[in-house]
Write an enzyme that holds these catalytic residues in place. Structure first.
Site, PDB file in Angstrom:
ATOM      1  CB  THR A  46      -0.921   0.019   1.234  1.00 40.36           C
ATOM      2  OG1 THR A  46      -1.655  -1.199   1.298  1.00 40.36           O
ATOM      3  CG2 THR A  46      -1.880   1.183   1.191  1.00 40.36           C
ATOM      4  CE1 TYR A 109     -16.547   1.572  -3.285  1.00 44.34           C
ATOM      5  CE2 TYR A 109     -17.303  -0.271  -4.628  1.00 44.34           C
ATOM      6  CZ  TYR A 109     -17.440   1.050  -4.219  1.00 44.34           C
ATOM      7  OH  TYR A 109     -18.439   1.824  -4.727  1.00 44.34           O
ATOM      8  NE  ARG A 140      -3.453   2.195   3.804  1.00 44.96           N
ATOM      9  CZ  ARG A 140      -3.245   3.362   3.210  1.00 44.96           C
ATOM     10  NH1 ARG A 140      -4.034   3.744   2.225  1.00 44.96           N
ATOM     11  NH2 ARG A 140      -2.255   4.147   3.589  1.00 44.96           N
ATOM     12  CE  LYS A 164       1.705  -4.421   6.794  1.00 40.88           C
ATOM     13  NZ  LYS A 164       1.983  -3.543   5.623  1.00 40.88           N
ATOM     14  CB  ILE A 206       5.430  -5.497   6.896  1.00 33.28           C
ATOM     15  CG1 ILE A 206       5.835  -6.957   6.659  1.00 33.28           C
ATOM     16  CG2 ILE A 206       5.513  -4.721   5.573  1.00 33.28           C
ATOM     17  CD1 ILE A 206       4.930  -7.716   5.702  1.00 33.28           C
TER      18      ILE A 206
END
Length: 292
Positions: A46, A109, A140, A164, A206
């Site tokens: 991202t 979404y 997100r 993650k 990460i």
């Protein structure tokens, strides 16, 4: 998958003022994080502004990253989308021979059910020639992947090897750590929460911050994994203000401001991402001047 223990970094994608990819800056960044001691790099996460990259640019970045890393550290490639069929198709065509794993974000979404998320990842794992790292970032994607769904995937789908976790929910994180398979890795996706999550049993991070603070961040992770909590805590609090500034408005706008002031790249973006406000930019510059 022991290669994925420790500190990974989600590489930014440097742009020039004309919005073309700044390949010289990307090479400089790769050298910077590797020389700083990070354990592996993540390309096309991202933080790399992947939604604004064309399919051709993504392939070019993957190939360039493999070439410039030159096997010095492992490389993970981000391949995720809300369209399962498109992810499967990309897995068939992406040059992944030199990758150790793929990182695939939960479908966004569409806000699928937990069963939809499970079936999405099951299809990706079946198609992937490399081990799969789940990526839960509900801030997100608009949908949290629950601990139950994560654990079901970890126990039932052989090619899924790590997670993650960036929900920010410490209770959820601890449930996953407690009930995961022995060889399944749980990796933090929250720089500011990395130390407490490592103390709870996560296997690494990460990181966004490690794009700039590679040496201090990787040292913090190494200390925490060695159960040297006092040393890790000192580094955590050394970086704490930087974390607040970095994520105050937008990622990757924040980290690119740090990198620009550090001479590693321009603060250049593709819409809808824009640079940090002038006020925040001055605070970041003042922080770096103060901590030289």
């Amino acid at each position: 998958m022991e290669q994925l223990r420790g500190s990974g970094v989600a590489l930014v994608t440097p742009f020039k003022a004309n919005e073309s990819i700044d390949w010289n800056a990307l090479e400089k960044l790769i050298d910077h994080v590797i020389n700083g001691g990070i354990d592996y790099v993540v390309s096309l996460g991202t933080t790399g502004e992947t939604p604004t990259l064309s399919a051709e640019e993504k392939l070019d970045i993957i190939k360039f990253t493999f070439e410039k890393v030159n096997k010095r550290v492992p490389v993970v490639v981000g391949i995720g989308d809300y369209n399962t069929r498109d992810v499967v198709k990309r897995l068939e065509t992406c040059p992944l021979d030199e990758a150790v794993a793929i990182l695939s974000v939960a479908p966004y979404y569409s806000k699928p059910s937990q069963e939809g998320i499970f079936q999405h990842y099951k299809a990706i794992a079946k198609a992937s020639p490399k081990p799969v790292i789940l990526y839960n970032v509900p801030g997100r994607t608009g949908r949290n992947m629950t601990a139950d769904t994560t654990l079901r995937l970890a126990h039932e789908v052989e090619n899924i090897v790590a997670m993650k976790e960036a929900s920010g929910d410490m209770v959820q994180c601890m449930q996953i750590i407690k009930d995961k398979p022995k060889d399944f890795l749980v990796i933090s996706g929250d720089d500011a929460l990395a130390l407490p999550q490592l103390a709870c049993g996560m296997d690494g991070v990460i990181s966004v911050a490690a794009n700039y603070f590679a040496a201090d961040f990787s040292a913090m992770v190494k200390a925490a994994l060695a159960n040297n909590i006092p040393a890790a805590r000192a580094l955590h609090y050394k970086l704490h203000e930087a974390f607040d500034l970095m994520f105050a408005e937008n990622n990757p706008a924040g980290i690119k401001a740090f990198l620009q002031h550090g001479g590693l790249m321009e603060q250049a973006f593709r819409l809808p991402v824009v640079p940090v406000s002038s006020g925040l930019n001055e605070k970041i510059k003042a922080y770096l001047d103060k901590n030289k």
